[in-house]
Design a protein around this motif. Structure first.
Motif: not given
Length: 372
Positions: A129-134, A169-173, A186-188, A193-206
């Motif tokens: 999926f795509t999200v804006t940089a903002a 409604g449905e959000v990416l959180r 959260e954002v819309t 992205a619907a049905g995506m697994p919940g993932v934990i993004v590591p600190r260094k990646t962030v």
């Protein structure tokens, strides 16, 4: 491989890729950046086996080819070259040396075989999926301060990104917590992205992703599976393994029935917290809030520094309440509030406090009080 490239372009890309490379490496090839010259472009690739970055820049390539060179050394050389200079890179496979020329400067670096460089970026990523940089910036910036640094609870060492149903409604959180404070933003929900697994993004990646967001205007393409995540920013692609663990049920720690409400001006409250906390001890950083109708009095004391109090106006209509907080945690949360007013919802001196943003209804922060 032989090519010529503008110094500022090479430096910008090297800055991105070399920060992924760990300073102390037991595996020599991981200290190197892979350089691959193709007609019209140079691709730079670095990895620490958990995180992989590939960035492509324009270059005048007269002889295509590939090699690996010491990442930090190469970055330092290019950083110290004069602004606006042209850099000529020439790799001789027979000698195994990479020669870098710019003006009257010449450097020779020993290389390691490109065949030894590991590949991390393969594998199927079924959700895209795509999200804006903002939007991505908001999700990261408003939560990353709460990422835990405690290695024993490794599943808290990142941001939990998942699809959820919010009030709108449905959000990416995005959620992060260290047990003392929690941030939920959260954002819309983007298409795909619907049905995506919940993932934990590591600190260094962030951290690495955040650097790339600043230089991106448009959209970021996010692709993920249950074990891997990829962010594509125009010329740069960041691929990361995910934290293999279960993020706790954060909804259980967000109180729903805190009945005492305080509304404060974020700027004046932050400044007062900052001033009063100058007295608090370095270890606890504790400050006390005494709430009464129309006012909140901040105080701190320590045996070695003395005491401080400051009273500011606040909208508060409930019974008087005294509650203590870690001032640094409080300032971290206030720093994320977008609007001029923050709403604090409290139950008593021992229960978690909820902080809401007057402008962003999708942002919720939870702060554990402390004994003062």
């Amino acid at each position: 491989m032989k090519l010529t490239i503008e110094r500022s372009q090479l430096l910008k890309s090297l800055a991105h890729v070399q920060s992924v490379v760990e300073r102390r490496n037991t595996i020599p090839i991981l200290s190197n950046v892979k350089l691959e010259g193709r007609p019209g472009s140079l691709s730079l690739n670095a990895t620490d086996m958990d995180l992989d970055i590939v960035e492509t820049v324009t270059a005048d390539v007269s002889r295509p080819g590939a090699t690996t060179a010491p990442a930090h050394t190469l970055y330092e050389i290019v950083r110290k070259l004069p602004d606006g200079s042209q850099v000529e890179i020439d790799f001789d496979a027979d000698s195994g040396l990479l020669t870098l020329r710019s003006g009257r400067s010449k450097f020779s670096l020993s290389c390691l075989p490109v065949e030894d460089f590991p590949v991390l970026s393969g594998g199927e990523l079924p959700f895209t999926f795509t999200v804006t940089a903002a939007e991505l910036k908001a999700l990261v910036d408003r939560t990353r301060f709460a990422i835990s640094t405690e290695e024993t609870r490794y599943y808290l060492n990142g941001i939990y990104l998942h699809a959820a149903t919010g009030a709108s409604g449905e959000v990416l959180r995005a959620v992060a917590t260290d047990g003392h404070r929690l941030a939920r933003v959260e954002v819309t929900l983007p298409e795909g992205a619907a049905g995506m697994p919940g993932v934990i993004v590591p600190r260094k990646t962030v951290q690495e992703m955040r650097k790339l967001i600043d230089e991106t205007e448009g959209e970021v393409t996010v692709s993920l599976s249950e074990t891997k995540l990829r962010f594509a920013f125009g010329d740069a692609v960041l691929t990361s393994k995910l934290i293999d663990g279960t993020f706790p049920d954060y909804e259980r720690v967000i109180p729903a029935d805190n009945d005492k409400q305080m509304l404060v001006d974020v700027k004046s409250f932050s400044q007062a917290v900052d001033r009063v906390s100058a007295i608090s001890t370095e270890k606890s950083r504790a400050i006390k809030l005494a709430l009464e109708k129309g006012t909140v009095t901040l105080s701190a004391s320590s045996p070695e520094n003395g005491s401080a109090t400051e009273e500011i106006e606040a909208q508060y209509e409930s019974i008087p309440l005294e509650i203590g907080f870690n001032s640094r945690y409080l300032l971290d949360i206030l720093g994320q509030v977008e609007g001029d007013v923050a709403t604090f919802s409290m139950a008593d001196a021992a229960s978690p406090t909820v902080v809401r943003d007057g402008v962003n209804a999708g942002a919720i922060y939870v702060l554990m009080p402390m004994r003062v």
